[in-house]
Write an enzyme that holds these catalytic residues in place. Structure first.
Site, PDB file in Angstrom:
ATOM      1  CG  HIS A  93      -2.169  -1.124   1.228  1.00 13.55           C
ATOM      2  ND1 HIS A  93      -2.667  -1.411   2.057  1.00 13.55           N
ATOM      3  CD2 HIS A  93      -2.371  -1.880   0.171  1.00 13.55           C
ATOM      4  CE1 HIS A  93      -3.725  -2.389   1.884  1.00 13.55           C
ATOM      5  NE2 HIS A  93      -3.310  -2.587   0.614  1.00 13.55           N
TER       6      HIS A  93
HETATM    7  C1  LIG Z   1       0.160  -7.461  -4.414  1.00 12.40           C
HETATM    8  C2  LIG Z   1      -0.570  -6.329  -4.322  1.00 12.40           C
HETATM    9  C3  LIG Z   1      -1.731  -6.555  -3.282  1.00 12.40           C
HETATM   10  C4  LIG Z   1      -2.718  -5.337  -3.197  1.00 12.40           C
HETATM   11  N1  LIG Z   1      -3.826  -5.687  -2.561  1.00 12.40           N
HETATM   12  C5  LIG Z   1      -4.544  -4.761  -2.361  1.00 12.40           C
HETATM   13  C6  LIG Z   1      -6.029  -5.157  -1.896  1.00 12.40           C
HETATM   14  O1  LIG Z   1      -6.433  -6.358  -1.704  1.00 12.40           O
HETATM   15  N2  LIG Z   1      -7.010  -3.981  -1.727  1.00 12.40           N
HETATM   16  C7  LIG Z   1      -6.562  -2.695  -2.159  1.00 12.40           C
HETATM   17  O2  LIG Z   1      -7.322  -1.944  -1.913  1.00 12.40           O
HETATM   18  N3  LIG Z   1      -5.478  -2.674  -2.616  1.00 12.40           N
HETATM   19  C8  LIG Z   1      -4.368  -3.415  -2.659  1.00 12.40           C
HETATM   20  N4  LIG Z   1      -3.271  -3.017  -3.077  1.00 12.40           N
HETATM   21  C9  LIG Z   1      -2.829  -1.692  -3.548  1.00 12.40           C
HETATM   22  C10 LIG Z   1      -3.358  -1.083  -4.647  1.00 12.40           C
HETATM   23  O3  LIG Z   1      -3.832  -2.070  -5.647  1.00 12.40           O
HETATM   24  C11 LIG Z   1      -2.783   0.183  -5.107  1.00 12.40           C
HETATM   25  O4  LIG Z   1      -2.617   0.926  -4.101  1.00 12.40           O
HETATM   26  C12 LIG Z   1      -3.533   0.972  -6.371  1.00 12.40           C
HETATM   27  O5  LIG Z   1      -3.663   0.130  -7.368  1.00 12.40           O
HETATM   28  C13 LIG Z   1      -2.638   2.065  -6.442  1.00 12.40           C
HETATM   29  O6  LIG Z   1      -3.184   2.824  -7.797  1.00 12.40           O
HETATM   30  P1  LIG Z   1      -2.411   3.916  -8.429  1.00 12.40           P
HETATM   31  O7  LIG Z   1      -3.309   4.620  -9.583  1.00 12.40           O
HETATM   32  O8  LIG Z   1      -1.689   4.869  -7.476  1.00 12.40           O
HETATM   33  O9  LIG Z   1      -1.151   3.131  -9.314  1.00 12.40           O
HETATM   34  P2  LIG Z   1      -1.114   2.199 -10.161  1.00 12.40           P
HETATM   35  O10 LIG Z   1      -2.353   1.188 -10.309  1.00 12.40           O
HETATM   36  O11 LIG Z   1       0.149   1.207  -9.932  1.00 12.40           O
HETATM   37  O12 LIG Z   1      -0.978   2.740 -11.649  1.00 12.40           O
HETATM   38  C14 LIG Z   1       0.397   3.154 -12.030  1.00 12.40           C
HETATM   39  C15 LIG Z   1       0.220   2.936 -13.711  1.00 12.40           C
HETATM   40  O13 LIG Z   1       1.258   3.687 -14.420  1.00 12.40           O
HETATM   41  C16 LIG Z   1       1.782   3.041 -15.062  1.00 12.40           C
HETATM   42  N5  LIG Z   1       3.351   3.563 -15.272  1.00 12.40           N
HETATM   43  C17 LIG Z   1       4.216   3.851 -14.391  1.00 12.40           C
HETATM   44  N6  LIG Z   1       5.265   4.569 -14.946  1.00 12.40           N
HETATM   45  C18 LIG Z   1       4.885   4.690 -16.149  1.00 12.40           C
HETATM   46  C19 LIG Z   1       5.674   5.272 -17.285  1.00 12.40           C
HETATM   47  N7  LIG Z   1       6.898   5.811 -17.231  1.00 12.40           N
HETATM   48  N8  LIG Z   1       4.956   5.369 -18.508  1.00 12.40           N
HETATM   49  C20 LIG Z   1       3.679   4.879 -18.790  1.00 12.40           C
HETATM   50  N9  LIG Z   1       3.012   4.217 -17.691  1.00 12.40           N
HETATM   51  C21 LIG Z   1       3.867   4.153 -16.532  1.00 12.40           C
HETATM   52  C22 LIG Z   1       2.002   1.467 -14.404  1.00 12.40           C
HETATM   53  O14 LIG Z   1       2.320   0.467 -15.451  1.00 12.40           O
HETATM   54  C23 LIG Z   1       0.776   1.550 -13.960  1.00 12.40           C
HETATM   55  O15 LIG Z   1      -0.155   0.836 -14.817  1.00 12.40           O
HETATM   56  C24 LIG Z   1      -2.179  -4.094  -3.586  1.00 12.40           C
HETATM   57  C25 LIG Z   1      -1.031  -3.955  -4.042  1.00 12.40           C
HETATM   58  C26 LIG Z   1      -0.209  -5.051  -4.637  1.00 12.40           C
HETATM   59  C27 LIG Z   1       0.982  -4.786  -5.158  1.00 12.40           C
END
Ligand SMILES: Cc1cc2nc3c(=O)[nH]c(=O)nc-3n(C[C@H](O)[C@H](O)[C@H](O)COP(=O)(O)OP(=O)(O)OC[C@H]3O[C@@H](n4cnc5c(N)ncnc54)[C@H](O)[C@@H]3O)c2cc1C
Ligand SMILES: *[C@@H]1O[C@H](CO)[C@@H](O)[C@H](O)[C@H]1NC(C)=O
Ligand SMILES: *[C@@H]1O[C@H](CO)[C@@H](O)[C@H](O)[C@H]1NC(C)=O
Ligand SMILES: *[C@@H]1O[C@H](CO)[C@@H](O)[C@H](O)[C@H]1NC(C)=O
Length: 622
Positions: free
Chosen positions: A555
């Site tokens: 997280h």
């Molecule tokens: C194993 C695991 C289990 C989890 N379990 C849960 C759960 O059960 N419940 C829950 O609520 N949360 C859970 N989480 C956490 C939750 O999924 C994340 O906090 C959330 O998805 C983060 O969203 P975000 O938009 O911040 O980033 P992300 O969803 O990571 O999105 C970032 C995106 O940007 C892209 N990106 C990065 N750099 C670049 C670049 N330079 N150029 C183009 N694209 C790029 C990536 O490929 C990705 O698609 C879990 C996480 C993990 C890893």
């Protein structure tokens, strides 16, 4: 189209059955990657997916970086205005049917859907992991980390958001954010459908797995035993035991992309370019206005302009990386990397995560838990694919969650510990995918779990909800394709370790409690290597265990902290605009000033919903 889809389901079932017969258990991770590659070669655009744009235009109104939990939501809401053109740039590829299977999360983590990051070693934690480095998986896919996560839906509590607001962030109190949680949600659980704390009609499906082990009920009974209420902890009662709610639909994973992008794939004002890695945000160093981005696709460099804004949604590890690569970050660090400084801000600081200890294994004397081998039976695959039911619908193997208070908690309305109930344990990890995704040292596995390998066991995982320690993200180099350096600093603040010890003891109380006695539940007696010199079960023994088998809920948040202009650590203002730069906003997990007592996916979705409204307020009618 429909027929191809169904026949492909059948095709996959057959592949899996062949795998079963071939007994590929030992090479499964590789095998998985092979299926993924095969499928993706065959289906350039999987049924229902958003097409990959072939001709990227020179400019768009908005350019959004990252199709994860935050980015997907923003793109959905901004393209509601048909006058605005939006380009979404995602480094990863499309999801496939196998990434949908909730129980297989740990296998997906072993594929190229995960960026595959590992943290830098530290003295106080991750000691049982290879080279002392914990894994920090991050999704690289349409849907981002919501494609590899465990799908557990929770959203935090009133004090979490009231705290954000009290730090100088107007518009982020519980009352303010509650409507956005409601807006995105589509609850389908009959018994809580009427609850006024759950939304209907949103894009994000929330359901409850239909299939359950007998152990799950015992977990809820233990809550009663310990005088905690049971039911829906998303309501106003902050502590209690409940069955998990999940971001799934008919038993299959519903990623942010599936929820927010696929239904709107026909909008002509939305372009998506996949397998496209952003290498830099373009900012005029004199005017400090962000005007576009540079990205690489198929080894070719592209430049695209943003007429209105660049929106950075690359997640809590990559958003700070991209800001720093673009000249926004701590001055000394950027200078040491040879990057010209455009704006000196504390990018990459304030990193927070939910550290946990997933190493307890409660052995039981009946076939009531999830042991991998047993569930490779084709019957269960069939159940999943045809009926959306059965053990494969369990999210990463979790069945229940409890929000509780340790003796250190100063605010009873704000739980400081979570107990996640899983009807399996490392002893059931016969295929090795689970320990591989934690980067667990093989000799550690051999001494602690091997003696009971394949035996029935369950797990209660204590999770530290309100950590005091703070980590950080740094650049390894100015090459955008190099991984960032990640410093978790777990247990740097000793209060965190003391609270975790209390959490472990609570987990042991639950796991060996009355309701589990009918299976003669007992704690795995094997001692953790490195902690043998301590009295088994003593506080110092558990502290040692937490520092060795350091796990976490992935997280990570907080690396582009939201705060008022008076906060020297703030990177974005309460409207999520980067300080000192125009036309640049961050919309993902990195803006959270303080980690909420919640799993983070739904919180990031809420941030996306709220951000879209802020953007509309500023640009509509202009
Ligand atoms: C194993 C695991 C289990 C989890 N379990 C849960 C759960 O059960 N419940 C829950 O609520 N949360 C859970 N989480 C956490 C939750 O999924 C994340 O906090 C959330 O998805 C983060 O969203 P975000 O938009 O911040 O980033 P992300 O969803 O990571 O999105 C970032 C995106 O940007 C892209 N990106 C990065 N750099 C670049 C670049 N330079 N150029 C183009 N694209 C790029 C990536 O490929 C990705 O698609 C879990 C996480 C993990 C890893
Ligand atoms: C789109 O632009 C037209 C013409 O300028 C305007 O009338 C209309 O209200 C705009 N639509 C939205 C949703 O802003
Ligand atoms: C694995 O852990 C043991 C102690 O538990 C240690 O001696 C060994 O060096 C570790 N191996 C690796 C690869 O980290
Ligand atoms: C498991 O242990 C309990 C308690 O000791 C006992 O009552 C029960 O019969 C045992 N079950 C099996 C299947 O051995």
């Amino acid at each position: 189209m429909k027929i191809t889809y169904i026949s492909f389901k059948l095709f996959l079932i057959i592949i899996v059955i062949i795998a079963e017969i071939g007994n590929v258990a030992s090479q499964q991770p590789l095998f998985f990657q092979t299926i993924l590659d095969f499928y993706r070669d065959f289906f350039q655009i999987p049924p229902g997916a958003v097409p990959d744009v072939t001709n990227v235009k020179k400019s768009y109104d908005f350019v959004v970086i990252g199709a994860g939990s935050g980015g997907s939501v923003v793109v959905n809401r901004l393209t509601e205005n048909s006058n605005w053109s939006v380009l979404l740039i995602e480094a990863g590829r499309e999801e496939i049917l196998l990434t949908d299977v909730p129980l297989l999360s740990s296998y997906i983590l072993g594929t190229d859907y995960n960026w595959g990051y590992k943290v830098e070693p530290q003295d106080e934690a991750c000691l049982s992991m290879n080279d002392g480095r914990c894994s920090w998986p991050r999704g690289k896919s349409m849907g981002g980390t919501s494609v590899i996560n465990y799908m557990v839906y929770t959203r935090g509590f009133k004090p979490d958001y009231d705290h954000w607001a009290s730090l100088g962030n107007p518009g982020w109190s519980y009352e303010d954010v509650f409507k956005y949680f409601m807006k995105s949600e589509q609850i389908t659980v009959p018994y809580i459908k009427k609850s006024k704390y759950h939304g209907r009609g949103g894009f994000l499906n929330v359901e409850r797995p239909m299939w359950r082990t007998p152990l799950a009920r015992a977990f809820l009974e233990m809550g009663k035993e310990l005088n905690y209420p049971s039911g829906d902890t998303d309501g106003l009662t902050p502590t209690g035991f409940s069955y998990v709610l999940t971001n799934t639909k008919d038993g299959a994973r519903q990623s942010a992309s599936k929820a927010f992008l696929r239904p709107i794939r026909n909008r002509v004002n939305m372009h998506v370019t996949k397998r496209s890695t952003v290498t830099k945000i373009l900012i005029n160093p004199t005017t400090k206005i962000a005007y576009g981005v540079e990205f690489v696709k198929n080894n070719k460099k592209y430049v695209v302009r943003a007429k209105k804004e660049v929106i950075l949604s690359a997640g809590a590890l990559n958003s700070p990386q991209l800001l720093m690569l673009s000249g926004i970050g701590p001055k000394e660090h950027l200078q040491s990397m040879g990057i010209p400084v455009i704006q000196d801000l504390k990018v990459g600081h304030n990193l927070q995560d939910h550290v946990s200890m997933a190493g307890l294994a409660f052995l039981v004397n009946d076939t009531v838990s999830i042991v991998e081998q047993r569930y490779r039976h084709p019957r269960y695959f069939f159940d999943y694919w045809v009926n959306g039911d059965g053990p494969y619908t369990l999210p990463g193997g979790a069945e229940g969650v409890a929000f509780v208070s340790t003796k250190y908690n100063e605010n009873r309305l704000h739980p400081d510990m979570e107990l996640v109930f899983g009807p399996g344990a490392f002893t059931g990890d016969t295929g090795g995918s689970l320990r591989a995704c934690f980067n667990m040292n093989e000799s550690f596995y051999q001494s602690v779990y091997k003696p009971f390998e394949g035996k029935d066991a369950f797990n209660v995982v204590p999770v530290l909800l309100r950590p005091k320690s703070r980590g950080f993200v740094r650049l390894r180099s100015k090459n955008p394709f190099h991984w960032p350096l990640l410093y978790p600093n777990y247990y740097k603040d000793k209060r965190d370790l003391r609270a975790m010890v209390e959490g472990i003891k609570m987990a042991v109380t639950v796991g060996t409690g009355k309701s589990f006695k009918k299976w003669n539940s007992r704690l795995n007696p094997m001692r953790f290597p490195g902690c043998e010199h301590l009295v088994f079960g003593s506080d110092s023994y558990w502290a040692c265990c937490a520092q060795h088998l350091t796990t976490n809920l992935h997280h990570q948040v907080g690396t582009c902290k939201m705060g008022p202009s008076t906060d020297p650590d703030a990177v974005v203002d309460p409207r999520l605009r980067v300080y000192g730069i125009e036309k640049l906003r961050v919309v993902d997990a990195s803006i959270m000033p303080v980690i909420p007592a919640s799993h983070t996916n739904a919180v990031v979705v809420m941030i996306g919903e709220k951000a879209a409204d802020l953007i509309k307020e500023e640009w509509e009618g202009r």
